[in-house]
Design a protein around this motif. Structure first.
Motif, PDB file in Angstrom:
ATOM      1  N   GLY A   1       0.792  -1.220   0.000  1.00 22.62           N
ATOM      2  CA  GLY A   1       0.000   0.000   0.000  1.00 22.62           C
ATOM      3  C   GLY A   1       0.823   1.267   0.000  1.00 22.62           C
ATOM      4  O   GLY A   1       0.273   2.363  -0.152  1.00 22.62           O
ATOM      5  N   CYS A   2       2.131   1.139   0.177  1.00 19.78           N
ATOM      6  CA  CYS A   2       3.003   2.312   0.139  1.00 19.78           C
ATOM      7  C   CYS A   2       3.085   2.828  -1.300  1.00 19.78           C
ATOM      8  O   CYS A   2       3.198   2.035  -2.245  1.00 19.78           O
ATOM      9  N   ARG A   3       3.036   4.147  -1.492  1.00 19.12           N
ATOM     10  CA  ARG A   3       3.084   4.708  -2.839  1.00 19.12           C
ATOM     11  C   ARG A   3       4.045   5.890  -2.894  1.00 19.12           C
ATOM     12  O   ARG A   3       4.308   6.546  -1.891  1.00 19.12           O
ATOM     13  N   TYR A   4       4.546   6.150  -4.082  1.00 19.36           N
ATOM     14  CA  TYR A   4       5.463   7.256  -4.308  1.00 19.36           C
ATOM     15  C   TYR A   4       4.710   8.585  -4.285  1.00 19.36           C
ATOM     16  O   TYR A   4       3.636   8.715  -4.879  1.00 19.36           O
ATOM     17  N   GLU A   5       5.283   9.572  -3.579  1.00 15.88           N
ATOM     18  CA  GLU A   5       4.693  10.907  -3.520  1.00 15.88           C
ATOM     19  C   GLU A   5       5.824  11.936  -3.426  1.00 15.88           C
ATOM     20  O   GLU A   5       6.524  12.001  -2.415  1.00 15.88           O
ATOM     21  N   PRO A   6       6.022  12.730  -4.472  1.00 13.08           N
ATOM     22  CA  PRO A   6       7.113  13.703  -4.429  1.00 13.08           C
ATOM     23  C   PRO A   6       6.820  14.919  -3.550  1.00 13.08           C
ATOM     24  O   PRO A   6       7.745  15.537  -3.028  1.00 13.08           O
ATOM     25  N   ASP A   7       5.549  15.279  -3.379  1.00  4.46           N
ATOM     26  CA  ASP A   7       5.190  16.451  -2.576  1.00  4.46           C
ATOM     27  C   ASP A   7       4.639  16.003  -1.232  1.00  4.46           C
ATOM     28  O   ASP A   7       3.427  15.951  -1.025  1.00  4.46           O
ATOM     29  N   LYS A   8       5.536  15.685  -0.324  1.00  4.73           N
ATOM     30  CA  LYS A   8       5.106  15.170   0.974  1.00  4.73           C
ATOM     31  C   LYS A   8       4.420  16.253   1.809  1.00  4.73           C
ATOM     32  O   LYS A   8       3.455  15.973   2.526  1.00  4.73           O
ATOM     33  N   PHE A   9       4.933  17.474   1.760  1.00  3.63           N
ATOM     34  CA  PHE A   9       4.305  18.556   2.529  1.00  3.63           C
ATOM     35  C   PHE A   9       2.850  18.736   2.097  1.00  3.63           C
ATOM     36  O   PHE A   9       1.943  18.807   2.927  1.00  3.63           O
ATOM     37  N   GLY A  10       2.634  18.819   0.786  1.00  5.72           N
ATOM     38  CA  GLY A  10       1.281  19.006   0.282  1.00  5.72           C
ATOM     39  C   GLY A  10       0.369  17.843   0.619  1.00  5.72           C
ATOM     40  O   GLY A  10      -0.787  18.036   0.997  1.00  5.72           O
ATOM     41  N   ALA A  11       0.886  16.628   0.495  1.00  5.78           N
ATOM     42  CA  ALA A  11       0.075  15.436   0.774  1.00  5.78           C
ATOM     43  C   ALA A  11      -0.347  15.372   2.236  1.00  5.78           C
ATOM     44  O   ALA A  11      -1.432  14.883   2.557  1.00  5.78           O
ATOM     45  N   ALA A  12       0.502  15.875   3.121  1.00  4.86           N
ATOM     46  CA  ALA A  12       0.192  15.838   4.555  1.00  4.86           C
ATOM     47  C   ALA A  12      -0.631  17.032   4.999  1.00  4.86           C
ATOM     48  O   ALA A  12      -1.163  17.047   6.111  1.00  4.86           O
ATOM     49  N   GLY A  13      -0.734  18.062   4.131  1.00  5.86           N
ATOM     50  CA  GLY A  13      -1.425  19.277   4.536  1.00  5.86           C
ATOM     51  C   GLY A  13      -0.584  20.139   5.461  1.00  5.86           C
ATOM     52  O   GLY A  13      -1.117  20.894   6.284  1.00  5.86           O
ATOM     53  N   LEU A  14       0.751  20.051   5.328  1.00  5.78           N
ATOM     54  CA  LEU A  14       1.679  20.824   6.153  1.00  5.78           C
ATOM     55  C   LEU A  14       2.398  21.850   5.287  1.00  5.78           C
ATOM     56  O   LEU A  14       2.384  21.760   4.059  1.00  5.78           O
ATOM     57  N   HIS A  15       3.046  22.802   5.937  1.00  4.24           N
ATOM     58  CA  HIS A  15       3.656  23.913   5.218  1.00  4.24           C
ATOM     59  C   HIS A  15       5.124  24.066   5.584  1.00  4.24           C
ATOM     60  O   HIS A  15       5.465  24.094   6.765  1.00  4.24           O
ATOM     61  N   PRO A  16       5.999  24.199   4.572  1.00  3.74           N
ATOM     62  CA  PRO A  16       7.421  24.418   4.856  1.00  3.74           C
ATOM     63  C   PRO A  16       7.693  25.886   5.182  1.00  3.74           C
ATOM     64  O   PRO A  16       7.011  26.786   4.675  1.00  3.74           O
ATOM     65  N   GLU A  17       8.667  26.109   6.049  1.00  2.00           N
ATOM     66  CA  GLU A  17       9.172  27.456   6.276  1.00  2.00           C
ATOM     67  C   GLU A  17      10.693  27.402   6.310  1.00  2.00           C
ATOM     68  O   GLU A  17      11.272  26.395   6.721  1.00  2.00           O
ATOM     69  N   PRO A  18      11.363  28.460   5.836  1.00  2.00           N
ATOM     70  CA  PRO A  18      12.817  28.402   5.687  1.00  2.00           C
ATOM     71  C   PRO A  18      13.539  28.183   7.008  1.00  2.00           C
ATOM     72  O   PRO A  18      13.119  28.678   8.064  1.00  2.00           O
ATOM     73  N   SER A  19      14.635  27.436   6.941  1.00  2.00           N
ATOM     74  CA  SER A  19      15.522  27.257   8.084  1.00  2.00           C
ATOM     75  C   SER A  19      16.596  28.340   8.052  1.00  2.00           C
ATOM     76  O   SER A  19      16.803  29.015   7.037  1.00  2.00           O
TER      77      SER A  19
END
Length: 206
Positions: A95-113
């Motif tokens: 059931g594991c699948r490839y997903e290049p946009d993990k942030f989008g798939a999880a509904g989370l947002h990146p912010e710069p380090s």
């Protein structure tokens, strides 16, 4: 009296980590981890040797250790069946699948380090920018053991003791992965003699 058992896993209650790392093409991977512990300013991580996070850290040592609060468990679970590896490694669960946009798939947002290239997870109240100082296989060759040196800590102000660099343990509740179930913390039971936070902050009473 005790009985002898043979559990399939030994996740006996560890904090969940969302680990952000850099892919070869300059994009970023985000993956949940259930094996992490800290000693001083070193955080030791355990992760599968065939995942994208392992692939990235053997080549690009920068990472961010994001610590989600209990209310973020649905986002963590949305990440669980995803991988940044293509094609999907045969060792991944069904059931594991490839997903290049993990942030989008999880509904989370990146912010710069500030000190590393991978981004922080904006929704996580604690974020540790770090660099992998040592990456090595475990005794079985199935996992990688990462020793990460923390370079900068970001905290939601609501979690800190005002005017100090301390985290208020009465305000911070990690998301705990307990035998493949998600939990938060219960009420405080007591204080260590080594704590540097005052009792009034922890318990709310003098």
């Amino acid at each position: 009296m005790h009985i002898a058992i043979e559990p399939s896993i030994l996740y006996f209650g560890t904090p969940v980590v969302l680990l952000s790392t850099e892919n070869e093409d300059g994009t970023f991977n985000l993956a949940p981890l259930s094996s992490a512990w800290a000693l001083g300013h070193t955080v030791v991580l355990g992760l599968g040797s065939d995942g994208q996070s392992a692939h990235n850290l053997t080549r690009r040592p920068d990472l961010v250790i994001n610590l989600p609060s209990p209310d973020l468990w649905p986002a963590v679970e949305r990440l669980a069946p995803l991988t940044g590896r293509h094609p999907v490694p045969p060792t991944k669960a069904a059931g594991c699948r490839y997903e290049p946009d993990k942030f989008g798939a999880a509904g989370l947002h990146p912010e710069p380090s500030d000190t590393v290239r991978p981004p922080r997870v904006a929704e996580c109240p604690l974020q540790l920018e770090a660099r992998a100082a040592q990456v090595r296989p475990d005794a079985t060759g199935t996992f990688l053991i990462i020793e990460a040196q923390v370079r900068k800590v970001h905290a939601d102000p609501a979690l800190t003791v005002p005017g100090t660099d301390h985290i208020n343990p009465a305000a911070w509740t990690p998301l705990i992965y307990n035998f493949r179930h998600y939990f938060g913390l219960g009420p405080e039971l007591g204080r260590s003699y080594r704590t540097q936070t005052p009792a009034t902050v922890v318990s709310g009473s003098s």
